[in-house]
Design a protein around this motif. Structure first.
Motif, short mmCIF file in Angstrom:
data_model
loop_
_atom_site.label_atom_id
_atom_site.label_comp_id
_atom_site.label_asym_id
_atom_site.label_seq_id
_atom_site.Cartn_x
_atom_site.Cartn_y
_atom_site.Cartn_z
N ARG A 6 0.83 -1.21 0.00
CA ARG A 6 0.00 0.00 0.00
C ARG A 6 0.86 1.25 0.00
O ARG A 6 0.58 2.22 -0.71
N TRP A 7 1.92 1.22 0.83
CA TRP A 7 2.82 2.37 0.90
C TRP A 7 3.48 2.62 -0.45
O TRP A 7 3.53 3.75 -0.92
N TRP A 8 3.98 1.56 -1.08
CA TRP A 8 4.67 1.71 -2.36
C TRP A 8 3.73 2.23 -3.44
O TRP A 8 4.10 3.08 -4.24
N GLN A 9 2.50 1.73 -3.43
CA GLN A 9 1.52 2.21 -4.40
C GLN A 9 1.18 3.68 -4.16
O GLN A 9 0.97 4.45 -5.10
N ALA A 10 1.14 4.07 -2.88
CA ALA A 10 0.87 5.48 -2.55
C ALA A 10 2.02 6.37 -3.00
O ALA A 10 1.80 7.47 -3.50
N VAL A 11 3.26 5.89 -2.83
CA VAL A 11 4.43 6.64 -3.28
C VAL A 11 4.37 6.84 -4.79
O VAL A 11 4.57 7.94 -5.31
N LEU A 12 4.09 5.75 -5.52
CA LEU A 12 4.02 5.82 -6.98
C LEU A 12 2.88 6.73 -7.43
O LEU A 12 3.02 7.50 -8.40
N ALA A 13 1.74 6.63 -6.72
CA ALA A 13 0.58 7.45 -7.09
C ALA A 13 0.89 8.93 -6.92
O ALA A 13 0.32 9.78 -7.62
N GLY A 14 1.79 9.24 -5.99
CA GLY A 14 2.14 10.64 -5.75
C GLY A 14 2.75 11.33 -6.96
O GLY A 14 2.65 12.55 -7.09
N PHE A 15 3.36 10.57 -7.85
CA PHE A 15 3.99 11.17 -9.01
C PHE A 15 2.99 11.48 -10.13
O PHE A 15 3.37 11.97 -11.18
N GLY A 16 1.71 11.22 -9.85
CA GLY A 16 0.69 11.53 -10.84
C GLY A 16 0.33 12.99 -10.91
O GLY A 16 -0.32 13.43 -11.86
N GLY A 17 0.72 13.76 -9.89
CA GLY A 17 0.44 15.20 -9.91
C GLY A 17 -0.86 15.54 -9.20
O GLY A 17 -1.75 14.71 -9.04
N THR A 18 -0.95 16.78 -8.75
CA THR A 18 -2.15 17.30 -8.11
C THR A 18 -2.47 18.66 -8.71
O THR A 18 -1.67 19.24 -9.43
N GLU A 19 -3.64 19.17 -8.39
CA GLU A 19 -4.03 20.49 -8.87
C GLU A 19 -3.25 21.57 -8.10
O GLU A 19 -3.03 21.45 -6.90
N PRO A 20 -2.83 22.63 -8.79
CA PRO A 20 -2.20 23.76 -8.08
C PRO A 20 -3.16 24.33 -7.04
O PRO A 20 -4.37 24.35 -7.25
N LEU A 21 -2.62 24.76 -5.92
CA LEU A 21 -3.46 25.31 -4.87
C LEU A 21 -3.98 26.69 -5.24
O LEU A 21 -3.27 27.50 -5.83
N VAL A 22 -5.23 26.93 -4.92
CA VAL A 22 -5.82 28.27 -5.00
C VAL A 22 -6.20 28.62 -3.56
O VAL A 22 -7.02 27.95 -2.94
N LEU A 23 -5.58 29.65 -3.02
CA LEU A 23 -5.68 29.93 -1.59
C LEU A 23 -6.59 31.11 -1.30
O LEU A 23 -6.68 32.04 -2.09
N ALA A 24 -7.25 31.03 -0.14
CA ALA A 24 -8.00 32.17 0.39
C ALA A 24 -7.18 32.79 1.51
O ALA A 24 -6.42 32.08 2.19
N PRO A 25 -7.30 34.10 1.72
CA PRO A 25 -6.42 34.79 2.69
C PRO A 25 -6.49 34.23 4.10
O PRO A 25 -5.45 34.00 4.73
N TRP A 26 -7.69 33.99 4.64
CA TRP A 26 -7.79 33.59 6.04
C TRP A 26 -7.18 32.23 6.32
O TRP A 26 -6.46 32.07 7.32
N PRO A 27 -7.44 31.21 5.50
CA PRO A 27 -6.75 29.93 5.74
C PRO A 27 -5.23 30.04 5.67
O PRO A 27 -4.52 29.37 6.43
N VAL A 28 -4.72 30.89 4.78
CA VAL A 28 -3.27 31.07 4.68
C VAL A 28 -2.72 31.71 5.95
O VAL A 28 -1.68 31.30 6.48
N LEU A 29 -3.43 32.72 6.46
CA LEU A 29 -3.01 33.36 7.71
C LEU A 29 -3.02 32.35 8.86
O LEU A 29 -2.13 32.35 9.72
#
Length: 243
Positions: A6-29
């Motif tokens: 499971r760990w190895w599959q999760a590591v490999l899956a990580g290289f699939g990419g994710t969406e760039p973050l779009v941030l709101a001010p309050w959560p960033v603060l």
């Protein structure tokens, strides 16, 4: 074993990419406040600072390997000091590996922030988990092994159990904490040269000055430029991600 698969599959899956973050001010603060809470107070810094020291020493180690030096091992002590033992030709390789200690946490922090900006947070987490796991071979003292094991275990658990939607936030938080920690350590080493001169012989800047014809203040400026540049670039990317 199933958990390793499971760990190895999760590591490999990580290289699939994710969406760039779009941030709101309050959560960033809120995230910045959490990072400061974990890195500035002495009580929490006693724990998180050990991870920053680990990254600091890995910076020395990887810089040494890049220049063809042989790394015999590294030690991390509970007082946040560390030691890398490597061998090779004197001159450039020794100076290069000696420089990349204090800048390493800032550069890694910049890399983690950049990974969220470009949509590769999961890949950064997978790479980090593998690097921390592989770094165990360098450790040569029990305190260092404990710090490395805890860091590596935390990274593996994050790879296994972090929801995809939270991946960017986790990586961003880790990056910001390393950046704040690197600034704290930078002020510490500058303080050694300006207020606590009795400790100056243990400073990377002093050691670099003994290995080169350049004075300690030059190396302190180099640390400041590397750390400051990483903070500025990270801040720019953080601002660009704000919705």
């Amino acid at each position: 074993m199933e958990i390793i698969d499971r760990w190895w599959q999760a590591v490999l899956a990580g290289f699939g990419g994710t969406e760039p973050l779009v941030l709101a001010p309050w959560p960033v603060l809120g995230l910045l406040a959490l990072c400061v809470l974990l890195t500035v107070p002495r009580a929490t810094w006693r724990i998180f600072g050990l991870y920053v020291t680990f990254v600091h020493e890995l910076g020395h180690a990887f810089a040494a390997l890049l220049t063809g030096r042989f790394v015999h091992g590294l030690k991390i002590r509970l007082d946040h000091s560390g030691e890398l033992v490597s061998s090779g030709k004197p001159g450039f390789s020794a100076v290069f590996s000696g420089f990349w200690g204090y800048p390493a946490p800032a550069v890694v922090g910049l890399g983690l922030v950049a990974s969220t900006y470009f949509g590769h947070a999961s890949a950064a987490l997978s790479i980090g988990a593998l690097v921390l796991l592989g770094s165990l071979v360098f450790l040569r003292n029990w305190a260092g092994i404990a710090v490395a094991l805890c860091s590596a275990l935390a990274a593996q658990l994050l790879v296994l159990y972090t929801p995809v939607r939270a991946m960017g936030w986790v990586v961003l938080g880790l990056g910001l904490m390393l950046l704040v920690g690197s600034v704290r350590d930078l002020f510490k080493v500058i303080g050694v040269h300006t207020r606590r001169r009795e400790l100056v012989s243990s400073s990377d800047a002093y050691i670099l000055a003994t290995r080169s014809w350049l004075p300690a203040w030059f190396w302190l400026m180099g640390f400041t430029v590397a750390v400051g540049g990483s903070v500025v670039l990270s801040g720019w990317m953080l601002a660009a991600m704000l919705a």
